[in-house]
Write an enzyme that holds these catalytic residues in place. Structure first.
Site, mmCIF file in Angstrom:
data_model
loop_
_atom_site.group_PDB
_atom_site.id
_atom_site.type_symbol
_atom_site.label_atom_id
_atom_site.label_comp_id
_atom_site.label_asym_id
_atom_site.label_seq_id
_atom_site.Cartn_x
_atom_site.Cartn_y
_atom_site.Cartn_z
ATOM 1 N N LEU A 50 -2.018 12.198 1.639
ATOM 2 C CA LEU A 50 -0.529 12.656 2.073
ATOM 3 C C LEU A 50 0.487 12.385 0.755
ATOM 4 O O LEU A 50 1.419 13.072 0.749
ATOM 5 C CB LEU A 50 -0.269 11.671 3.190
ATOM 6 C CG LEU A 50 -1.097 11.888 4.485
ATOM 7 C CD1 LEU A 50 -0.713 11.204 5.663
ATOM 8 C CD2 LEU A 50 -1.022 13.261 4.894
ATOM 9 N N ASN A 51 -0.092 11.435 -0.024
ATOM 10 C CA ASN A 51 0.784 11.127 -1.227
ATOM 11 C C ASN A 51 -0.320 10.847 -2.314
ATOM 12 O O ASN A 51 -0.742 9.643 -2.548
ATOM 13 C CB ASN A 51 1.812 10.088 -0.831
ATOM 14 C CG ASN A 51 2.780 9.784 -2.048
ATOM 15 O OD1 ASN A 51 2.280 10.039 -3.225
ATOM 16 N ND2 ASN A 51 4.027 9.346 -1.715
ATOM 17 N N THR A 82 0.709 7.259 -4.294
ATOM 18 C CA THR A 82 0.525 5.976 -3.731
ATOM 19 C C THR A 82 -0.913 5.987 -3.338
ATOM 20 O O THR A 82 -1.698 4.919 -3.451
ATOM 21 C CB THR A 82 1.186 5.783 -2.518
ATOM 22 O OG1 THR A 82 0.940 6.826 -1.514
ATOM 23 C CG2 THR A 82 2.585 5.712 -2.839
ATOM 24 N N THR A 135 1.042 -1.287 0.142
ATOM 25 C CA THR A 135 -0.185 0.025 0.155
ATOM 26 C C THR A 135 0.790 1.256 -0.105
ATOM 27 O O THR A 135 0.172 2.516 -0.399
ATOM 28 C CB THR A 135 -1.161 0.026 1.213
ATOM 29 O OG1 THR A 135 -0.156 -0.305 2.519
ATOM 30 C CG2 THR A 135 -1.849 -1.012 1.165
ATOM 31 N N GLU A 168 -9.460 0.703 1.447
ATOM 32 C CA GLU A 168 -11.062 0.228 1.297
ATOM 33 C C GLU A 168 -12.136 1.076 0.177
ATOM 34 O O GLU A 168 -12.543 0.461 -0.511
ATOM 35 C CB GLU A 168 -11.554 -0.012 2.496
ATOM 36 C CG GLU A 168 -11.556 -1.531 3.150
ATOM 37 C CD GLU A 168 -10.256 -1.785 3.802
ATOM 38 O OE1 GLU A 168 -10.006 -2.838 4.432
ATOM 39 O OE2 GLU A 168 -9.634 -0.753 4.355
ATOM 40 N N GLN A 172 -3.944 2.989 -4.727
ATOM 41 C CA GLN A 172 -5.102 2.459 -3.960
ATOM 42 C C GLN A 172 -6.342 2.462 -4.601
ATOM 43 O O GLN A 172 -7.110 1.299 -4.583
ATOM 44 C CB GLN A 172 -5.053 3.116 -2.594
ATOM 45 C CG GLN A 172 -3.697 2.739 -1.729
ATOM 46 C CD GLN A 172 -3.773 1.230 -1.421
ATOM 47 O OE1 GLN A 172 -4.515 0.651 -0.511
ATOM 48 N NE2 GLN A 172 -2.764 0.396 -1.812
ATOM 49 N N GLY A 192 -8.242 6.633 5.729
ATOM 50 C CA GLY A 192 -7.630 5.771 5.011
ATOM 51 C C GLY A 192 -8.194 5.550 3.805
ATOM 52 O O GLY A 192 -9.430 5.961 3.493
#
Length: 744
Positions: A636-637, A640, A473, A711, A644, A708
């Site tokens: 934050l990025n 990445t 991740t 999911e 996801q 997050g």
């Protein structure tokens, strides 16, 4: 050199990327020591019954075979008298390999062959002869649905759905427009590229170093310690790299137990890998049958919501997912009834799989909302906006933040939703029927307690560590970014360590809470280092910071600068040298701010728009475009994070059109237990995927403001595709996956 100002929010390349593409990254089955033994698991050929006889003589005669463990000769362990539960175990009695002669599911491990080579072990395993007393298994959820029961509150941490509000059944009966339909989803298996394996290094003093494919090294360590009566100091579990897991590594799988057992008995290092076929012999996304009933006024205002789900579990554990609660949360309605039941089957216990519960429950709800929109005669997006929930009615709480309206707006604009013609079969591209569908996604934004340690040396190099995981991740990268940003260091000067049970405590990597939890700990521990550095910098002779306060300075490019006069600064190394400090070491525990957080419902949201093209003659479906607009707090990025969401969307395509573990009900066995017949999307199946991150500010969820993203990318995708297929064909398919035979 990477800039160090405002690193958060920048698309930094993966810090572990080079190791992965060059093959330097080592996985659980790739650690070698001299004299390493190899284990091969013998799986049961039946789903229910007993072992009458197990004959290992022919297998033991193979050169290089050292031992064969069965229920008849396995070592005596306290675990066989007490059911030790791992951190992620549901209520019940966890499965214990080689416990006795009883067979409780197909593919159950019944023997472990240990040999000098893997090839020898596998060949010998094929020579183990087993006679069974076989019974007929019960593995058909629909056939047993009348046996469904409600799990007990508090059992295994289970919280039942919210109590009914209003009078849903009466409101449904008098509603001007009604939808009452049954939706189903099949068993799915995780199938990460890296198969489960454990390598146990038996040290000369009896200590164990265990390389395990896991999403929680400390969970595996705790499991081993309890089962084998070892102190945590006698067991070190490591998992520096994981080749995908998606939930399959949340619980210790049986190869871990077998490898440790063999290593301790033989006093040798042992590796036990599972085959691809054996990846179908533990854990899976549970099959569900769901009823969703919606009642609305003639203008589409929701007046009743009923969502009932029946799901499967094993005979020995009650596995429970949050399937129906989302239907009382996602839209405004004063009359809601939710119900969730289980049926015990002769299968292994299901296990969490990406977005457990939500990806199933939201699929059914969002398809029902699409059906309602057609019955009312309004646009599916308009229906959702009309019933937009400004508050969580399940718990009567406000949302910490909710930019779902912006997701709808930005996603629809990017997709071109306004050009959609509403009638089914009204859009074409030659012989292809074109369909546009949409759906909403939702997932929890959670924070768990986590610890982190930071060590800054006088040369300006920083090492930060926590016993979390990186299952692909980007954990290595984002934690490095957080640390570098907090202390104003180049990314190249920061090393983040994870995947080692000896590091500071962290939760299993799952639930989309790793950045929120471990990231908050990394930020907190680096802030403690900042404070130490600042105090040292103030004491430097002639320091321009002598009279400054911490909030008046900035940590940039290895210096502490006055924010209003950046030219006046003290370097980090100068501060440490003057204070005669060779290194600064701090460790901290970051806890959720529950008094503050508990007053709010914390969620990520998404709006998914999908285009499909359906061959009118063959019924084949191609997903040609997907736009996914995500409100996930502070990103934050973006690089990445986008990966996801892309991965989640691809899985959503598989869920909608391909993925299904086919059970032979007479044998009680999954028959397509390989990647040739268990279909997942390949490059040719995946076309244009557009990801939008909607700006969202949330100071409640955690100190980083980040929610997050692991999911949320999959939730709602299958529903959007199913709704697009209806728009293209006029045929409503309510049971996944939607294969060509269901459209012909």
């Amino acid at each position: 050199m990477t800039t160090t100002s405002n690193l958060l929010g920048k698309p930094i390349n993966r810090v572990d990327g080079r190791l992965k593409v060059t093959g330097e990254a080592k996985y659980a089955a790739e650690f070698n020591v001299p004299g390493l033994l190899h284990g091969s698991v013998v799986s049961s050929a039946i789903a229910k019954g007993r072992i009458k006889k197990i004959d290992t003589r022919e297998a033991l005669a193979i050169p290089g075979v050292l031992h064969i463990f069965t229920h008849e000769n396995r070592p005596r362990l306290a675990w066989f008298d007490r059911s030790y539960r791992d951190e992620d175990a549901p209520s019940g009695s966890p499965f214990r390999p080689l416990y006795d002669d009883k067979i409780v599911y197909s593919g159950q491990p019944i023997a472990l062959v240990v040999a000098e080579t893997l090839e020898g072990a596998r060949y010998a395993a094929s020579l183990v002869r087993v006679e069974y007393d076989s019974h007929s298994p019960e593995t058909d959820l629909r056939a047993r649905r009348e046996e469904a029961y409600e799990p007990r509150e508090g059992k295994g941490g289970y919280e039942p759905p919210p109590k009914p509000r209003g009078h849903a059944d009466k409101a449904l009966a008098r509603a001007a427009v009604r939808v009452d339909a049954e939706y189903s989803s099949p068993v799915e298996h995780h199938n990460p590229m890296e198969m489960h394996a454990t390598t146990v290094i038996y040290e000369t003093d009896g200590m164990l170093t265990v390389y395990d494919k896991t999403q929680g090294v400390q969970n595996s360590q705790q499991y081993i310690s309890k089962v084998f009566h070892l102190s945590p100091e006698e067991v070190r579990v490591r998992s520096p790299f994981v080749g995908g897991a998606f939930g399959s590594g949340l619980r210790p799988q049986y190869q871990l137990f077998l490898a440790v057992m063999a290593a301790r008995e033989l006093k040798r290092s042992v590796r036990v890998p599972l085959t691809r076929q054996q990846m179908f012999t533990f854990g899976h996304r549970p099959e569900t049958v769901q009823r969703v009933a919606l009642g609305a006024s003639s203008d589409g205002t929701l007046e009743a919501v009923i969502h009932e789900a029946i799901s499967e579990t094993s005979r020995f554990e009650d596995y429970i997912e949050v399937v129906v609660n989302w239907s009382g949360l996602l839209y405004q309605s004063d009359n809601v009834r939710l119900n969730y039941k289980l049926v015990q089957l002769d299968n292994y216990t299901p296990i969490d799989m990406r977005a457990p519960g939500a990806v199933l429950g939201v699929y059914a709800l969002e398809c029902a909302m699409d059906e309602l929109a057609y019955k009312v005669g309004i646009d599916p997006l308009e229906l959702r906006l009309k019933n937009y929930a400004e508050r969580d009615q399940n718990q009567d709480k406000p949302f910490s933040s909710k930019e779902l309206r912006a997701c709808y707006r930005q996603g629809a604009e990017r997709f071109g939703w306004a050009r959609r013609t509403p009638a089914p079969r009204s859009m074409r591209d030659g012989k292809q029927l074109v369909g546009w569908g949409m759906a909403t996604g939702i997932w929890e934004a959670m924070q768990q307690q986590a610890s982190a340690k930071a060590v800054l040396s006088i040369d300006g190099k920083l090492i930060v560590s926590s016993a979390t995981a990186d299952i692909g991740t980007g954990t290595y990268t984002v934690m490095t970014q957080i640390a570098a940003d907090t202390l104003g260091l180049p990314v190249e000067d920061v090393t983040f360590k994870l995947g080692d049970s000896s590091l500071p405590k962290a939760p299993v990597e799952g639930g989309s809470w790793t950045v929120s939890s471990v990231g908050s700990a990394v930020k907190a521990v680096c802030e403690k280092v900042r404070e130490r550095l600042f105090q040292l910098a103030r004491k430097v002779r002639g320091s321009p910071l002598a009279k400054a306060s911490l909030d008046e300075v900035s940590f940039v490019e290895g210096h502490i600068r006055l924010t209003k006069e950046p030219s006046r600064a003290v370097s980090l190394t100068e501060a440490m040298r003057h204070g005669e400090v060779l290194s600064i070491e701090e460790e901290t525990l970051a806890l959720p701010n529950m008094p503050k957080q508990s007053r709010f419902t914390r969620c990520t949201h998404s709006a998914v728009f999908a285009e499909v093209k359906v061959d009118e003659d063959l019924g084949t479906v191609k997903v040609t475009r997907v736009v996914s607009a995500i409100a996930g707090g502070r990103v934050l990025n973006p690089k990445t994070a986008r990966s996801q969401i892309l991965g989640g969307v691809v899985w959503g395509i598989g869920m909608a059109l391909e993925e299904e573990s086919a059970m032979d009900q007479k044998l009680g066995r999954f028959m397509n237990h390989n990647l040739a017949e268990y279909h997942v999307p390949v490059n040719a199946d995946v076309q244009d995927i557009d990801v939008i991150f909607v700006e969202e500010d949330d100071s409640i969820v955690n100190p980083l403001g980040a929610k997050g993203l692991g999911e949320i990318g999959i939730v709602g995708v299958a529903a959007a595709i199913a709704n697009a297929i209806f728009h293209a064909t006029g045929r409503r398919v309510r049971n996944l996956p939607i294969t060509p035979d269901k459209l012909l």
